[in-house]
Design a protein around this motif. Structure first.
Motif, PDB file in Angstrom:
ATOM      1  N   VAL A  85       0.839  -1.203   0.000  1.00 28.67           N
ATOM      2  CA  VAL A  85       0.000   0.000   0.000  1.00 28.67           C
ATOM      3  C   VAL A  85       0.874   1.254   0.000  1.00 28.67           C
ATOM      4  O   VAL A  85       0.613   2.215  -0.740  1.00 28.67           O
ATOM      5  CB  VAL A  85      -0.950   0.008   1.209  1.00 28.67           C
ATOM      6  N   GLU A  86       1.916   1.235   0.819  1.00 36.75           N
ATOM      7  CA  GLU A  86       2.808   2.399   0.864  1.00 36.75           C
ATOM      8  C   GLU A  86       3.481   2.619  -0.492  1.00 36.75           C
ATOM      9  O   GLU A  86       3.619   3.758  -0.955  1.00 36.75           O
ATOM     10  CB  GLU A  86       3.867   2.204   1.956  1.00 36.75           C
ATOM     11  N   HIS A  87       3.873   1.532  -1.153  1.00 38.02           N
ATOM     12  CA  HIS A  87       4.468   1.667  -2.484  1.00 38.02           C
ATOM     13  C   HIS A  87       3.461   2.264  -3.471  1.00 38.02           C
ATOM     14  O   HIS A  87       3.838   3.072  -4.338  1.00 38.02           O
ATOM     15  CB  HIS A  87       4.935   0.308  -3.003  1.00 38.02           C
ATOM     16  N   LEU A  88       2.199   1.868  -3.353  1.00 38.46           N
ATOM     17  CA  LEU A  88       1.182   2.414  -4.252  1.00 38.46           C
ATOM     18  C   LEU A  88       0.992   3.908  -4.014  1.00 38.46           C
ATOM     19  O   LEU A  88       0.837   4.686  -4.954  1.00 38.46           O
ATOM     20  CB  LEU A  88      -0.147   1.678  -4.065  1.00 38.46           C
ATOM     21  N   GLN A  89       0.998   4.322  -2.756  1.00 34.04           N
ATOM     22  CA  GLN A  89       0.852   5.737  -2.452  1.00 34.04           C
ATOM     23  C   GLN A  89       2.040   6.548  -2.975  1.00 34.04           C
ATOM     24  O   GLN A  89       1.880   7.716  -3.354  1.00 34.04           O
ATOM     25  CB  GLN A  89       0.738   5.939  -0.932  1.00 34.04           C
ATOM     26  N   ASP A  90       3.220   5.938  -2.983  1.00 32.60           N
ATOM     27  CA  ASP A  90       4.459   6.677  -3.224  1.00 32.60           C
ATOM     28  C   ASP A  90       5.066   6.407  -4.595  1.00 32.60           C
ATOM     29  O   ASP A  90       6.285   6.545  -4.774  1.00 32.60           O
ATOM     30  CB  ASP A  90       5.488   6.317  -2.144  1.00 32.60           C
ATOM     31  N   VAL A  91       4.250   6.023  -5.585  1.00 35.05           N
ATOM     32  CA  VAL A  91       4.800   5.711  -6.907  1.00 35.05           C
ATOM     33  C   VAL A  91       5.637   6.868  -7.446  1.00 35.05           C
ATOM     34  O   VAL A  91       6.763   6.672  -7.923  1.00 35.05           O
ATOM     35  CB  VAL A  91       3.664   5.363  -7.895  1.00 35.05           C
ATOM     36  N   ALA A  92       5.114   8.079  -7.375  1.00 34.01           N
ATOM     37  CA  ALA A  92       5.833   9.232  -7.932  1.00 34.01           C
ATOM     38  C   ALA A  92       7.111   9.514  -7.151  1.00 34.01           C
ATOM     39  O   ALA A  92       8.175   9.774  -7.738  1.00 34.01           O
ATOM     40  CB  ALA A  92       4.924  10.460  -7.934  1.00 34.01           C
TER      41      ALA A  92
ATOM     42  N   ALA B 171       4.275  10.888 -15.527  1.00 34.43           N
ATOM     43  CA  ALA B 171       3.326  11.941 -15.913  1.00 34.43           C
ATOM     44  C   ALA B 171       2.748  12.622 -14.668  1.00 34.43           C
ATOM     45  O   ALA B 171       2.762  12.063 -13.570  1.00 34.43           O
ATOM     46  CB  ALA B 171       2.197  11.329 -16.745  1.00 34.43           C
ATOM     47  N   PRO B 172       2.219  13.838 -14.815  1.00 27.78           N
ATOM     48  CA  PRO B 172       1.627  14.545 -13.670  1.00 27.78           C
ATOM     49  C   PRO B 172       0.417  13.830 -13.080  1.00 27.78           C
ATOM     50  O   PRO B 172       0.131  13.955 -11.886  1.00 27.78           O
ATOM     51  CB  PRO B 172       1.234  15.906 -14.255  1.00 27.78           C
ATOM     52  N   SER B 173      -0.324  13.102 -13.916  1.00 25.83           N
ATOM     53  CA  SER B 173      -1.467  12.333 -13.429  1.00 25.83           C
ATOM     54  C   SER B 173      -1.556  11.046 -14.247  1.00 25.83           C
ATOM     55  O   SER B 173      -1.007  10.943 -15.347  1.00 25.83           O
ATOM     56  CB  SER B 173      -2.771  13.133 -13.537  1.00 25.83           C
ATOM     57  N   GLY B 174      -2.260  10.083 -13.675  1.00 19.82           N
ATOM     58  CA  GLY B 174      -2.314   8.770 -14.303  1.00 19.82           C
ATOM     59  C   GLY B 174      -3.436   8.649 -15.308  1.00 19.82           C
ATOM     60  O   GLY B 174      -4.580   9.025 -15.025  1.00 19.82           O
ATOM     61  N   GLY B 175      -3.116   8.094 -16.472  1.00 22.98           N
ATOM     62  CA  GLY B 175      -4.151   7.770 -17.433  1.00 22.98           C
ATOM     63  C   GLY B 175      -4.870   6.493 -17.043  1.00 22.98           C
ATOM     64  O   GLY B 175      -4.566   5.871 -16.016  1.00 22.98           O
ATOM     65  N   ALA B 176      -5.803   6.057 -17.881  1.00 18.95           N
ATOM     66  CA  ALA B 176      -6.615   4.890 -17.571  1.00 18.95           C
ATOM     67  C   ALA B 176      -5.768   3.637 -17.324  1.00 18.95           C
ATOM     68  O   ALA B 176      -6.045   2.882 -16.376  1.00 18.95           O
ATOM     69  CB  ALA B 176      -7.642   4.650 -18.674  1.00 18.95           C
TER      70      ALA B 176
ATOM     71  N   ALA C  89     -10.517   6.488  -3.469  1.00 20.03           N
ATOM     72  CA  ALA C  89     -11.219   7.772  -3.539  1.00 20.03           C
ATOM     73  C   ALA C  89     -10.558   8.716  -4.534  1.00 20.03           C
ATOM     74  O   ALA C  89     -11.213   9.608  -5.093  1.00 20.03           O
ATOM     75  CB  ALA C  89     -11.271   8.418  -2.156  1.00 20.03           C
ATOM     76  N   ALA C  90      -9.260   8.520  -4.763  1.00 22.18           N
ATOM     77  CA  ALA C  90      -8.540   9.315  -5.765  1.00 22.18           C
ATOM     78  C   ALA C  90      -8.678   8.709  -7.158  1.00 22.18           C
ATOM     79  O   ALA C  90      -7.955   9.120  -8.075  1.00 22.18           O
ATOM     80  CB  ALA C  90      -7.062   9.412  -5.383  1.00 22.18           C
ATOM     81  N   ASP C  91      -9.602   7.761  -7.304  1.00 18.58           N
ATOM     82  CA  ASP C  91      -9.796   7.051  -8.577  1.00 18.58           C
ATOM     83  C   ASP C  91      -8.499   6.368  -9.004  1.00 18.58           C
ATOM     84  O   ASP C  91      -8.194   6.272 -10.186  1.00 18.58           O
ATOM     85  CB  ASP C  91     -10.293   8.003  -9.671  1.00 18.58           C
TER      86      ASP C  91
ATOM     87  N   PRO D  25      -0.327  12.414  -8.778  1.00 16.33           N
ATOM     88  CA  PRO D  25      -0.209  13.793  -8.298  1.00 16.33           C
ATOM     89  C   PRO D  25       0.373  13.895  -6.889  1.00 16.33           C
ATOM     90  O   PRO D  25       0.842  14.946  -6.473  1.00 16.33           O
ATOM     91  CB  PRO D  25      -1.658  14.297  -8.318  1.00 16.33           C
ATOM     92  N   GLY D  26       0.354  12.825  -6.139  1.00 16.38           N
ATOM     93  CA  GLY D  26       0.850  12.833  -4.763  1.00 16.38           C
ATOM     94  C   GLY D  26       0.170  11.730  -3.980  1.00 16.38           C
ATOM     95  O   GLY D  26      -0.884  11.237  -4.383  1.00 16.38           O
ATOM     96  N   PRO D  27       0.746  11.314  -2.857  1.00 13.96           N
ATOM     97  CA  PRO D  27       0.198  10.164  -2.133  1.00 13.96           C
ATOM     98  C   PRO D  27      -1.179  10.449  -1.532  1.00 13.96           C
ATOM     99  O   PRO D  27      -1.313  11.379  -0.737  1.00 13.96           O
ATOM    100  CB  PRO D  27       1.242   9.913  -1.039  1.00 13.96           C
ATOM    101  N   PRO D  28      -2.191   9.674  -1.908  1.00 14.72           N
ATOM    102  CA  PRO D  28      -3.496   9.812  -1.253  1.00 14.72           C
ATOM    103  C   PRO D  28      -3.385   9.355   0.207  1.00 14.72           C
ATOM    104  O   PRO D  28      -2.877   8.264   0.476  1.00 14.72           O
ATOM    105  CB  PRO D  28      -4.406   8.872  -2.056  1.00 14.72           C
ATOM    106  N   LYS D  29      -3.835  10.188   1.122  1.00 18.70           N
ATOM    107  CA  LYS D  29      -3.689   9.893   2.544  1.00 18.70           C
ATOM    108  C   LYS D  29      -5.061   9.751   3.201  1.00 18.70           C
ATOM    109  O   LYS D  29      -5.981  10.515   2.911  1.00 18.70           O
ATOM    110  CB  LYS D  29      -2.908  11.004   3.243  1.00 18.70           C
ATOM    111  N   PRO D  30      -5.207   8.779   4.098  1.00 17.22           N
ATOM    112  CA  PRO D  30      -6.485   8.636   4.809  1.00 17.22           C
ATOM    113  C   PRO D  30      -6.659   9.740   5.842  1.00 17.22           C
ATOM    114  O   PRO D  30      -5.682  10.289   6.363  1.00 17.22           O
ATOM    115  CB  PRO D  30      -6.354   7.269   5.482  1.00 17.22           C
ATOM    116  N   THR D  31      -7.901  10.051   6.151  1.00 18.97           N
ATOM    117  CA  THR D  31      -8.187  10.990   7.225  1.00 18.97           C
ATOM    118  C   THR D  31      -8.220  10.250   8.558  1.00 18.97           C
ATOM    119  O   THR D  31      -8.355   9.020   8.602  1.00 18.97           O
ATOM    120  CB  THR D  31      -9.545  11.671   7.011  1.00 18.97           C
ATOM    121  N   LYS D  32      -8.096  11.000   9.647  1.00 21.70           N
ATOM    122  CA  LYS D  32      -8.176  10.376  10.965  1.00 21.70           C
ATOM    123  C   LYS D  32      -9.546   9.745  11.179  1.00 21.70           C
ATOM    124  O   LYS D  32      -9.668   8.689  11.811  1.00 21.70           O
ATOM    125  CB  LYS D  32      -7.885  11.414  12.053  1.00 21.70           C
ATOM    126  N   LEU D  33     -10.595  10.385  10.648  1.00 18.07           N
ATOM    127  CA  LEU D  33     -11.940   9.850  10.805  1.00 18.07           C
ATOM    128  C   LEU D  33     -12.070   8.512  10.086  1.00 18.07           C
ATOM    129  O   LEU D  33     -12.633   7.552  10.628  1.00 18.07           O
ATOM    130  CB  LEU D  33     -12.970  10.835  10.264  1.00 18.07           C
TER     131      LEU D  33
END
Length: 289
Positions: free
Chosen positions: A169-176, A203-208, A259-261, A266-274
């Motif tokens: 999971v950490e690797h997926l968040q930190d690909v860039a 790339a700045p964002s991921g394609g399909a 949630a980031a599709d 663009p950057g690592p999607p991070k969970p909220t505390k909630l």
């Protein structure tokens, strides 16, 4: 280094644990953070850590030499002969090792994982990646079981599954970020399967195709978490809550990726505390059911 514990996907040593456990977990975390900072070239500038490990100040950027010196200092932790460890984080580790009867192997594996990072920057297959996680992640879970006196073959097996999942999971968040270090932790066979090139990952964002690849790897991590989750129900009390926090951290991070599709570039999607708290409750309910 220790102040980074608050920024992990999972709780390192939360307040509800007994003080002795918190002290021991932070000692192990300090060692693991030091190893990773050496391997990633993230030590504080100036060569102070090199000097502490018995090297010349000018060797502060020599990662292989630093890892070798760290391993030598680790052996001093497990030796009764003087002098003791040089680095303060390893001196802090000594009482934990003695109190909990820990062995050198998990610590040596963490060092070897970072040596591998200096030699290997791409992984051909998923099995290759899992073998890397055996060095880089699974020892941490085994150390937690050792500190809490709850290790058993079945718990170690479940713990390994959870730790491998958390690493993936950490690797997926930190690909860039990883690509910026010239490392790719997505299996080459999967990049080929989804038609993704290294240029696509830059790339700045991921394609399909990139998002489909990330979704595929996320499902693999989710399955690893499912495999490991019964570990939570196998223990009691505050340790149960701690382990639920580990599992919930992985699940909440996967939710953030979804949630980031599945566009992690663009950057690592991070969970909220909630979302983390919700996953902790959900994990405990599942294991109590």
């Amino acid at each position: 280094m220790l102040d980074q514990a608050a920024h992990e996907n999972f709780p390192v040593a939360p307040f509800f644990l007994p003080r002795a456990w918190r002290t021991d977990l932070m000692a192990v975390y300090g060692f693991a953070r030091l190893v990773d900072d050496i391997g990633d070239g993230d030590l504080a500038p100036g060569g102070g850590d090199a000097v502490l490990l018995g090297l010349e100040r000018g060797q502060g950027d020599d990662r292989p030499a630093l890892l070798d010196a760290l391993e030598a200092d680790l052996h001093r932790v497990f030796s009764d002969r003087a002098p003791g460890p040089r680095h303060p984080l390893l001196r802090r580790l000594g009482p934990t090792v003695r109190r909990c009867g820990l062995t050198p192997e998990p610590f040596l594996a963490l060092i070897e994982a970072n040596r591998q990072d200096q030699r290997v920057s791409r992984y051909g297959t998923y099995d290759d990646l899992v073998a890397y996680c055996e060095l880089s992640a699974n020892p941490v879970g085994r150390l937690v079981l050792g500190i809490t006196g709850t290790a058993s073959p079945e718990r170690i097996r479940r713990s390994d599954a959870v730790c491998t999942a958390l690493q993936i999971v950490e690797h997926l968040q930190d690909v860039a970020e990883d690509l910026g270090r010239d490392r790719i932790y997505l299996p080459a066979e999967d990049l080929k399967r989804f038609g993704v090139t290294e240029a696509d990952l830059a790339a700045p964002s991921g394609g399909a195709p990139v998002r489909a690849l990330i979704a595929y790897e996320a499902e693999r991590a989710r399955e690893q978490l499912r495999e490991g989750t019964p570990l939570v129900g196998s223990v009691h009390g505050r340790l149960r809550l701690l382990l639920a926090g580990f599992v919930a951290g992985g699940r909440a991070a996967l939710q953030a990726v979804a949630a980031a599709d599945h566009d992690v570039l663009p950057g690592p999607p991070k969970p909220t505390k909630l979302s983390l708290l919700r996953e902790v409750r959900a994990t405990l309910r599942r294991e109590e059911g």
